[in-house]
Each structure stands twice: as structure tokens, then as C-alpha cells.
Design a protein around this motif. Structure first.
Motif, PDB file in Angstrom:
ATOM      1  N   TYR A  52       0.756  -1.260  -0.114  1.00  0.00           N
ATOM      2  CA  TYR A  52       0.037   0.079   0.012  1.00  0.00           C
ATOM      3  C   TYR A  52       0.929   1.289   0.185  1.00  0.00           C
ATOM      4  N   PHE A  53       0.858   2.105  -0.939  1.00  0.00           N
ATOM      5  CA  PHE A  53       1.609   3.188  -1.220  1.00  0.00           C
ATOM      6  C   PHE A  53       0.709   4.546  -0.789  1.00  0.00           C
ATOM      7  N   SER A  54       1.242   5.157   0.027  1.00  0.00           N
ATOM      8  CA  SER A  54       0.291   6.211   0.680  1.00  0.00           C
ATOM      9  C   SER A  54       1.134   7.593   0.862  1.00  0.00           C
ATOM     10  N   ALA A  55       0.755   8.733   0.995  1.00  0.00           N
ATOM     11  CA  ALA A  55       1.267   9.893   1.395  1.00  0.00           C
ATOM     12  C   ALA A  55      -0.121  11.069   1.460  1.00  0.00           C
ATOM     13  N   LEU A  56       0.550  12.162   2.297  1.00  0.00           N
ATOM     14  CA  LEU A  56      -0.704  13.195   2.522  1.00  0.00           C
ATOM     15  C   LEU A  56      -1.415  13.698   1.287  1.00  0.00           C
ATOM     16  N   GLN A  57      -0.458  14.056   0.237  1.00  0.00           N
ATOM     17  CA  GLN A  57      -1.049  14.645  -0.768  1.00  0.00           C
ATOM     18  C   GLN A  57      -1.320  14.004  -2.080  1.00  0.00           C
ATOM     19  N   PHE A  58      -1.225  12.414  -1.791  1.00  0.00           N
ATOM     20  CA  PHE A  58      -1.510  11.860  -3.086  1.00  0.00           C
ATOM     21  C   PHE A  58      -2.608  10.742  -2.803  1.00  0.00           C
ATOM     22  N   GLN A  59      -3.152  10.083  -3.750  1.00  0.00           N
ATOM     23  CA  GLN A  59      -4.162   9.017  -3.474  1.00  0.00           C
ATOM     24  C   GLN A  59      -3.373   7.531  -3.226  1.00  0.00           C
ATOM     25  N   GLY A  60      -3.990   7.030  -2.231  1.00  0.00           N
ATOM     26  CA  GLY A  60      -3.371   5.606  -1.863  1.00  0.00           C
ATOM     27  C   GLY A  60      -3.597   4.641  -3.268  1.00  0.00           C
ATOM     28  N   VAL A  61      -2.598   3.930  -3.140  1.00  0.00           N
ATOM     29  CA  VAL A  61      -2.543   2.883  -4.233  1.00  0.00           C
ATOM     30  C   VAL A  61      -2.159   1.719  -3.613  1.00  0.00           C
ATOM     31  N   LEU A  62      -2.936   0.495  -4.055  1.00  0.00           N
ATOM     32  CA  LEU A  62      -2.771  -0.867  -3.456  1.00  0.00           C
ATOM     33  C   LEU A  62      -2.453  -1.730  -4.566  1.00  0.00           C
ATOM     34  N   VAL A  63      -0.959  -2.156  -4.412  1.00  0.00           N
ATOM     35  CA  VAL A  63      -0.316  -3.145  -5.477  1.00  0.00           C
ATOM     36  C   VAL A  63      -0.141  -4.421  -5.025  1.00  0.00           C
ATOM     37  N   VAL A  64      -0.475  -5.564  -5.691  1.00  0.00           N
ATOM     38  CA  VAL A  64      -0.191  -6.810  -5.591  1.00  0.00           C
ATOM     39  C   VAL A  64       1.118  -7.303  -6.160  1.00  0.00           C
ATOM     40  N   VAL A  65       2.137  -7.879  -5.652  1.00  0.00           N
ATOM     41  CA  VAL A  65       3.093  -8.197  -5.952  1.00  0.00           C
ATOM     42  C   VAL A  65       3.297  -9.385  -6.991  1.00  0.00           C
ATOM     43  N   ASP A  66       3.475  -9.400  -8.382  1.00  0.00           N
ATOM     44  CA  ASP A  66       3.206 -10.475  -9.119  1.00  0.00           C
ATOM     45  C   ASP A  66       4.825 -11.186  -9.324  1.00  0.00           C
ATOM     46  N   GLU A  67       4.664 -12.359 -10.223  1.00  0.00           N
ATOM     47  CA  GLU A  67       5.576 -12.994 -10.392  1.00  0.00           C
ATOM     48  C   GLU A  67       7.053 -12.197 -11.074  1.00  0.00           C
ATOM     49  N   LYS A  68       6.552 -11.339 -12.109  1.00  0.00           N
ATOM     50  CA  LYS A  68       7.416 -10.659 -12.822  1.00  0.00           C
ATOM     51  C   LYS A  68       8.327  -9.534 -11.742  1.00  0.00           C
ATOM     52  N   ALA A  69       7.598  -9.187 -10.861  1.00  0.00           N
ATOM     53  CA  ALA A  69       8.303  -8.280  -9.857  1.00  0.00           C
ATOM     54  C   ALA A  69       9.249  -8.883  -9.084  1.00  0.00           C
ATOM     55  N   ILE A  70       8.901 -10.156  -8.692  1.00  0.00           N
ATOM     56  CA  ILE A  70       9.944 -10.948  -7.893  1.00  0.00           C
ATOM     57  C   ILE A  70      10.892 -11.563  -8.844  1.00  0.00           C
ATOM     58  N   LYS A  71      10.592 -11.627 -10.147  1.00  0.00           N
ATOM     59  CA  LYS A  71      11.829 -12.269 -11.216  1.00  0.00           C
ATOM     60  C   LYS A  71      12.485 -11.001 -11.366  1.00  0.00           C
ATOM     61  N   ASP A  72      12.200  -9.796 -11.642  1.00  0.00           N
ATOM     62  CA  ASP A  72      13.154  -8.806 -11.974  1.00  0.00           C
ATOM     63  C   ASP A  72      13.502  -7.893 -10.831  1.00  0.00           C
ATOM     64  N   GLN A  73      12.924  -8.070  -9.658  1.00  0.00           N
ATOM     65  CA  GLN A  73      13.219  -7.672  -8.342  1.00  0.00           C
ATOM     66  C   GLN A  73      13.176  -6.228  -8.212  1.00  0.00           C
ATOM     67  N   THR A  74      12.197  -5.711  -9.070  1.00  0.00           N
ATOM     68  CA  THR A  74      12.180  -4.308  -9.072  1.00  0.00           C
ATOM     69  C   THR A  74      10.276  -4.066  -9.165  1.00  0.00           C
ATOM     70  N   LEU A  75      10.004  -3.063  -8.831  1.00  0.00           N
ATOM     71  CA  LEU A  75       8.705  -2.620  -8.936  1.00  0.00           C
ATOM     72  C   LEU A  75       8.452  -0.994  -8.686  1.00  0.00           C
ATOM     73  N   HIS A  76       7.995  -0.590  -9.893  1.00  0.00           N
ATOM     74  CA  HIS A  76       7.866   1.034 -10.368  1.00  0.00           C
ATOM     75  C   HIS A  76       6.354   1.236 -10.205  1.00  0.00           C
ATOM     76  N   VAL A  77       6.035   2.266  -9.385  1.00  0.00           N
ATOM     77  CA  VAL A  77       4.657   2.697  -9.284  1.00  0.00           C
ATOM     78  C   VAL A  77       4.365   4.284  -9.555  1.00  0.00           C
ATOM     79  N   GLU A  78       3.232   4.513  -9.936  1.00  0.00           N
ATOM     80  CA  GLU A  78       3.040   5.855 -10.376  1.00  0.00           C
ATOM     81  C   GLU A  78       1.773   6.362  -9.547  1.00  0.00           C
ATOM     82  N   ILE A  79       1.845   7.233  -8.755  1.00  0.00           N
ATOM     83  CA  ILE A  79       0.814   7.804  -7.817  1.00  0.00           C
ATOM     84  C   ILE A  79       0.291   9.123  -8.184  1.00  0.00           C
ATOM     85  N   LEU A  80      -1.229   9.359  -8.250  1.00  0.00           N
ATOM     86  CA  LEU A  80      -1.575  10.599  -8.318  1.00  0.00           C
ATOM     87  C   LEU A  80      -2.173  11.425  -7.111  1.00  0.00           C
TER      88      LEU A  80
END
Length: 269
Positions: free
Chosen positions: A71-99
Motif C-alpha cells: 500500500y503506497f500512501s502520502a498526504l498529498q497523493f491518492q493511496g495505491v494498493l499493488v499486488v506483487v506478481d511473479e514479474k516483480a519477483i523475477k526482476d526484483q523491481t517494482l515501479h509505481v505511479e501515484i496521483l
């Protein structure tokens, strides 16, 4: 005593390690809208109850496993919930855009009134109460405030406080008291003023700060508290004394752990 300390260390380390069994460390970045700061965004793993915070470039690291919910959250942004998939585990990276966040205004109840819309007519219907105010003379005010004196008028000669303070003691010879006072200040420096106490944050302001910081979705998805029960949850926390120091920026992770512990007790109550 050493054996007891060692036992406690093993227990704490075991619990911490147990929560990360089967998890790997991944890194990523959080992209924010142009002109916004990427530092201080909270990333919370709902499955391991562990979290992280982005640096000034929006970069972060966190231990995850496949299927974990972040769960990505901050005061000035909308909260984002991301489920970790197999690709994120394989690449060991996870990039997220928040609004940017959208502030919801509280409900406003419109009540009936007797205004007609005609300003002249409405002014005539306003009740006017005549106030009986006490009257004082200059002599009365002088007795009430003996230390008060009128300020210098604009036609008076300007005063130089620096010159007056430095020469006042020498107009009629040296002032021994002033000299002794200066020596004492050199030997014993005056005490520094204590820092002003931090302003007290009341119960309503406390709820407002935390809800704006994480958003109601955080309470529903992470703490499992419905929107209608959020105010009751803060009443529950306030009964045992909500530690206000957790609202400081450096106490971000401590605040999350506190909310998690209290939410479990609240649901059980």
C-alpha cells in the motif's frame, strides 16, 4: 542477566526474521506528478506488517513475496494498493505511479431560513440590541493601568537607544553596578530561554491529520476498519492516550505499527 538479554535478542530476531521468511528484497521508484516531491511516501506490506519510505528521488526498498499487497500512501497523493506478481519477483523491481489526492469536503446540511433575498427587507428584520457599555475618563484609566504611559509624539526628537544605553552610566561618573553586572554576565552566562512547548493537538485535529495523511482507503484495506467506524476507532485510541509524538515525520513507521496494533484490539472489542 546476560542470558536474559540474549534470550530476548533471539526472540526479537526470530520474530523479525520469521516475518521475512520466503521474501526477497526488491527496489523500485514511485513516480509522482510534475512539481510534487517524491520523498516521504510510505510503502506498507500488509502481509508482513513491514514498511519502507521513499527517499528524495522516490526510490525505496522492501522485502516481499509473490502475492503480497503493498500500500503506497502520502498526504498529498491518492493511496495505491499493488499486488506483487511473479514479474516483480523475477526482476526484483517494482515501479509505481501515484496521483494527486482529492480532498473530500464534509457534508453540509442546508437549513431553512427566513431570508427573502431582498437586502433592504432582510436588514429591517434583523434584531438590534443596544449595548450599555461602561464609560471611563482618562483619570479612571490612569488609576486602572498605573504603568501605562502615552507613546512619544511624532514631533519629538528621535532617540538613539544604543547611544543612550552606552553613555547613560557615564553621565555622572562611572556606574559601579553596571560594571559589576557586566563582569557577572561574563563569568556566569545568562540562561537560555526554554524552547516554546509544542502546540497541543486535540482529538478532532488528531483524526483529521491522520485521515488526511493516509486516506480512508488505508483504514478499510489495511486496518480493516470501515469508514463509518473510523471516528469510533480514534475515540478508542484516545481512551488509552494517543501518543502525539508519533505524528512527527521521523516516527512514520512507529505510527503505522501503533495503528495496526490498535486496529486489532478495536476489532476484537
Amino acid at each position: 542477566m546476560k542470558q536474559l538479554f540474549f534470550l530476548l535478542f533471539v526472540m526479537v530476531f526470530g520474530i523479525s526474521a520469521g516475518q521475512n521468511i520466503g521474501r526477497i528484497e526488491i527496489s523500485g521508484t514511485v513516480k509522482v506528478p510534475a512539481g510534487s516531491e517524491a520523498e516521504g511516501i510510505t510503502i506498507f506490506n500488509k502481509n508482513s506488517n513491514r514498511g519502507s519510505v521513499t527517499n528524495q528521488h522516490g526510490e525505496y526498498e522492501i522485502a516481499v513475496a509473490k502475492g503480497d499487497s503493498l500500500y503506497f500512501s502520502a498526504l498529498q497523493f491518492q493511496g495505491v494498493l499493488v499486488v506483487v506478481d511473479e514479474k516483480a519477483i523475477k526482476d526484483q523491481t517494482l515501479h509505481v505511479e501515484i496521483l494527486e489526492g482529492i480532498n473530500e469536503l464534509p457534508e453540509v446540511v442546508v437549513r431553512e431560513h427566513d431570508l427573502s433575498g431582498n437586502i433592504t427587507a432582510d436588514l429591517k428584520n434583523i434584531k438590534v440590541v443596544e449595548l450599555k457599555l461602561p464609560s471611563f475618563s482618562a483619570a479612571d484609566i490612569s488609576k486602572m493601568y498605573p504603568d501605562w504611559h502615552p507613546s512619544d509624539d511624532v514631533q519629538s526628537a528621535p532617540r538613539n537607544a544604543a547611544v543612550e544605553s552606552s553613555s547613560a552610566g557615564l553621565q555622572n561618573g562611572a556606574n559601579p553596578l553596571a560594571i559589576i553586572g557586566g563582569l557577572i554576565e561574563l563569568i556566569v552566562p545568562p540562561r537560555k530561554n526554554k524552547p516554546a512547548p509544542e502546540p497541543y493537538i486535540g482529538r478532532i485535529e488528531l483524526e483529521k491529520i491522520v485521515r488526511e495523511k493516509y486516506g480512508d482507503a488505508f483504514f478499510a484495506e489495511v486496518l480493516k476498519i470501515e469508514k463509518k467506524d473510523i471516528s469510533n476507532f480514534f475515540d478508542f485510541c484516545e481512551e488509552s492516550g494517543f501518543p502525539r509524538n508519533l505524528l512527527k515525520k521521523e516516527k512514520e513507521m512507529d505510527l503505522l505499527e501503533y495503528l495496526l496494533e490498535k486496529s486489532e484490539l478495536f476489532r476484537e472489542a
